[in-house]
Write a protein that holds these residues in place. Structure first.
Motif, PDB file in Angstrom:
ATOM      1  N   ARG A  82       8.203  13.290  -2.365  1.00  8.94           N
ATOM      2  CA  ARG A  82       8.794  12.898  -3.655  1.00  8.94           C
ATOM      3  C   ARG A  82       9.235  11.449  -3.631  1.00  8.94           C
ATOM      4  O   ARG A  82       8.964  10.690  -4.571  1.00  8.94           O
ATOM      5  N   LEU A  83       9.915  11.057  -2.550  1.00 10.74           N
ATOM      6  CA  LEU A  83      10.358   9.673  -2.442  1.00 10.74           C
ATOM      7  C   LEU A  83       9.159   8.734  -2.343  1.00 10.74           C
ATOM      8  O   LEU A  83       9.146   7.660  -2.954  1.00 10.74           O
ATOM      9  N   LEU A  84       8.140   9.130  -1.590  1.00  8.58           N
ATOM     10  CA  LEU A  84       6.967   8.283  -1.444  1.00  8.58           C
ATOM     11  C   LEU A  84       6.306   8.017  -2.794  1.00  8.58           C
ATOM     12  O   LEU A  84       5.958   6.874  -3.110  1.00  8.58           O
ATOM     13  N   GLU A  85       6.146   9.061  -3.601  1.00  8.15           N
ATOM     14  CA  GLU A  85       5.523   8.874  -4.907  1.00  8.15           C
ATOM     15  C   GLU A  85       6.422   8.073  -5.838  1.00  8.15           C
ATOM     16  O   GLU A  85       5.938   7.322  -6.691  1.00  8.15           O
ATOM     17  N   GLY A  86       7.735   8.192  -5.653  1.00 11.06           N
ATOM     18  CA  GLY A  86       8.651   7.360  -6.421  1.00 11.06           C
ATOM     19  C   GLY A  86       8.518   5.886  -6.048  1.00 11.06           C
ATOM     20  O   GLY A  86       8.560   5.001  -6.916  1.00 11.06           O
ATOM     21  N   ILE A  87       8.330   5.626  -4.753  1.00 14.43           N
ATOM     22  CA  ILE A  87       8.111   4.251  -4.291  1.00 14.43           C
ATOM     23  C   ILE A  87       6.817   3.706  -4.878  1.00 14.43           C
ATOM     24  O   ILE A  87       6.773   2.578  -5.383  1.00 14.43           O
ATOM     25  N   SER A  88       5.765   4.504  -4.845  1.00 15.15           N
ATOM     26  CA  SER A  88       4.481   4.063  -5.391  1.00 15.15           C
ATOM     27  C   SER A  88       4.602   3.725  -6.872  1.00 15.15           C
ATOM     28  O   SER A  88       4.090   2.692  -7.338  1.00 15.15           O
ATOM     29  N   GLU A  89       5.281   4.588  -7.619  1.00 12.54           N
ATOM     30  CA  GLU A  89       5.450   4.350  -9.058  1.00 12.54           C
ATOM     31  C   GLU A  89       6.264   3.091  -9.321  1.00 12.54           C
ATOM     32  O   GLU A  89       5.925   2.283 -10.186  1.00 12.54           O
ATOM     33  N   ARG A  90       7.339   2.902  -8.570  1.00 13.01           N
ATOM     34  CA  ARG A  90       8.185   1.717  -8.756  1.00 13.01           C
ATOM     35  C   ARG A  90       7.408   0.430  -8.476  1.00 13.01           C
ATOM     36  O   ARG A  90       7.608  -0.598  -9.136  1.00 13.01           O
ATOM     37  N   LEU A  91       6.512   0.488  -7.496  1.00 12.17           N
ATOM     38  CA  LEU A  91       5.724  -0.697  -7.125  1.00 12.17           C
ATOM     39  C   LEU A  91       4.500  -0.900  -8.017  1.00 12.17           C
ATOM     40  O   LEU A  91       3.763  -1.878  -7.829  1.00 12.17           O
ATOM     41  N   GLY A  92       4.269   0.030  -8.953  1.00 15.11           N
ATOM     42  CA  GLY A  92       3.108  -0.097  -9.823  1.00 15.11           C
ATOM     43  C   GLY A  92       1.832   0.409  -9.197  1.00 15.11           C
ATOM     44  O   GLY A  92       0.746  -0.046  -9.547  1.00 15.11           O
ATOM     45  N   HIS A  93       1.967   1.359  -8.277  1.00 12.39           N
ATOM     46  CA  HIS A  93       0.823   1.959  -7.577  1.00 12.39           C
ATOM     47  C   HIS A  93      -0.090   0.880  -6.985  1.00 12.39           C
ATOM     48  O   HIS A  93      -1.251   0.728  -7.377  1.00 12.39           O
ATOM     49  N   PRO A  94       0.440   0.107  -6.028  1.00  6.67           N
ATOM     50  CA  PRO A  94      -0.357  -0.995  -5.442  1.00  6.67           C
ATOM     51  C   PRO A  94      -1.582  -0.482  -4.719  1.00  6.67           C
ATOM     52  O   PRO A  94      -1.585   0.619  -4.154  1.00  6.67           O
ATOM     53  N   ARG A  95      -2.647  -1.278  -4.701  1.00  4.79           N
ATOM     54  CA  ARG A  95      -3.891  -0.895  -4.036  1.00  4.79           C
ATOM     55  C   ARG A  95      -4.001  -1.483  -2.642  1.00  4.79           C
ATOM     56  O   ARG A  95      -4.833  -1.038  -1.850  1.00  4.79           O
ATOM     57  N   PHE A  96      -3.169  -2.502  -2.335  1.00  2.56           N
ATOM     58  CA  PHE A  96      -3.248  -3.163  -1.034  1.00  2.56           C
ATOM     59  C   PHE A  96      -1.843  -3.440  -0.515  1.00  2.56           C
ATOM     60  O   PHE A  96      -0.916  -3.695  -1.295  1.00  2.56           O
ATOM     61  N   ASP A  97      -1.692  -3.417   0.807  1.00  2.14           N
ATOM     62  CA  ASP A  97      -0.395  -3.714   1.410  1.00  2.14           C
ATOM     63  C   ASP A  97      -0.268  -5.220   1.659  1.00  2.14           C
ATOM     64  O   ASP A  97      -1.189  -5.984   1.341  1.00  2.14           O
ATOM     65  N   PRO A  98       0.851  -5.694   2.211  1.00  2.00           N
ATOM     66  CA  PRO A  98       1.044  -7.142   2.383  1.00  2.00           C
ATOM     67  C   PRO A  98       0.017  -7.815   3.290  1.00  2.00           C
ATOM     68  O   PRO A  98      -0.156  -9.035   3.231  1.00  2.00           O
ATOM     69  N   HIS A  99      -0.662  -7.043   4.140  1.00  2.00           N
ATOM     70  CA  HIS A  99      -1.668  -7.608   5.044  1.00  2.00           C
ATOM     71  C   HIS A  99      -3.081  -7.516   4.464  1.00  2.00           C
ATOM     72  O   HIS A  99      -4.042  -7.908   5.130  1.00  2.00           O
ATOM     73  N   GLY A 100      -3.199  -6.964   3.253  1.00  2.00           N
ATOM     74  CA  GLY A 100      -4.506  -6.836   2.627  1.00  2.00           C
ATOM     75  C   GLY A 100      -5.225  -5.532   2.919  1.00  2.00           C
ATOM     76  O   GLY A 100      -6.348  -5.334   2.476  1.00  2.00           O
ATOM     77  N   ASP A 101      -4.593  -4.643   3.678  1.00  2.00           N
ATOM     78  CA  ASP A 101      -5.210  -3.348   3.957  1.00  2.00           C
ATOM     79  C   ASP A 101      -5.140  -2.464   2.722  1.00  2.00           C
ATOM     80  O   ASP A 101      -4.109  -2.408   2.037  1.00  2.00           O
ATOM     81  N   ALA A 102      -6.224  -1.752   2.442  1.00  2.00           N
ATOM     82  CA  ALA A 102      -6.275  -0.887   1.266  1.00  2.00           C
ATOM     83  C   ALA A 102      -5.333   0.300   1.432  1.00  2.00           C
ATOM     84  O   ALA A 102      -5.260   0.915   2.503  1.00  2.00           O
TER      85      ALA A 102
END
Length: 212
Positions: free
Chosen positions: A110-130
């Motif tokens: 639940r928290l993980l999906e909340g984090i994803s939603e808050r971040l706008g469901h990003p497709r890549f992390d800070p290092h460029g990994d999908a």
């Protein structure tokens, strides 16, 4: 078997073929995990019994469909957490890996999906990994390792390996980051965007991937 131990094996196997195609061998897996070959062989046999990997004696180790889905799920957790720490807490990209290694096993779905939603469901992390989606799918474009790019090749930085924090700091100081365009001007030199040529930090050629 502890769930975290299984996840670590599956992640290592998944990572190995993200940016190249050769499957991982048990000896390579032992090196990545820092374990004795006999320990890895025993664990691989247990993972095969659970239909998470496919392996024949003396052959490479590959993920089954079930293993790939589970690996993608834990990698999704890891990379969303890294992105969250950078965006929301001001972590530098060389500081997030170890934190994410701990948190990926402890936060709820639940928290993980909340984090994803808050971040706008990003497709890549800070290092460029999908970042895999909830179904384990990822977005990829054709790529080339910087060290294998020909002189004159120009490509956008897709991904930087996060294995060496010191190298990440050196790349940042040199102005090399995900999204910048690099033009290969020599064996150990690149031009960044429209800036003059810079000398690559040691190890950069094997840690940076460009658009092909």
């Amino acid at each position: 078997m502890p769930s975290a131990a299984i996840d670590d094996y599956l992640k290592a196997i998944y990572h190995h073929t993200e940016w190249q195609t050769a499957p991982i061998t048990p000896s390579q897996l032992a090196g990545v995990l820092g374990l004795a070959p006999s320990t890895v062989t025993e664990m691989v046999q247990k993972l095969a019994a659970q239909d998470l990997v496919s392996h024949r004696p003396y052959g490479p180790v590959t993920l089954t469909d079930a293993g790939r889905l589970r690996a993608a799920s834990i990698i999704r957790r890891h990379r969303l957490i890294e992105t969250w720490l950078v965006r929301e807490f001001g972590y530098a990209w060389d500081e997030v890996h170890d934190e994410a290694e701990v948190l990926e096993h402890s936060i709820s779905d639940r928290l993980l999906e909340g984090i994803s939603e808050r971040l706008g469901h990003p497709r890549f992390d800070p290092h460029g990994d999908a970042i895999p989606d909830a179904a384990g799918e990822v977005e990829r474009v054709p790529f080339v390792l910087l060290g294998e790019a020909r002189i004159g090749h120009a490509g956008r930085v897709l991904r930087v390996s996060d294995r060496d924090p010191e190298l990440l700091r050196a790349l940042e100081e040199a102005g090399i980051d995900v999204g910048h365009t690099l033009t290969v001007t020599g064996r150990d030199a690149v031009a960044i965007d429209d800036s003059p040529t810079v000398t690559l930090p040691q190890g950069a050629a094997e840690a940076v991937w460009l658009t092909a």
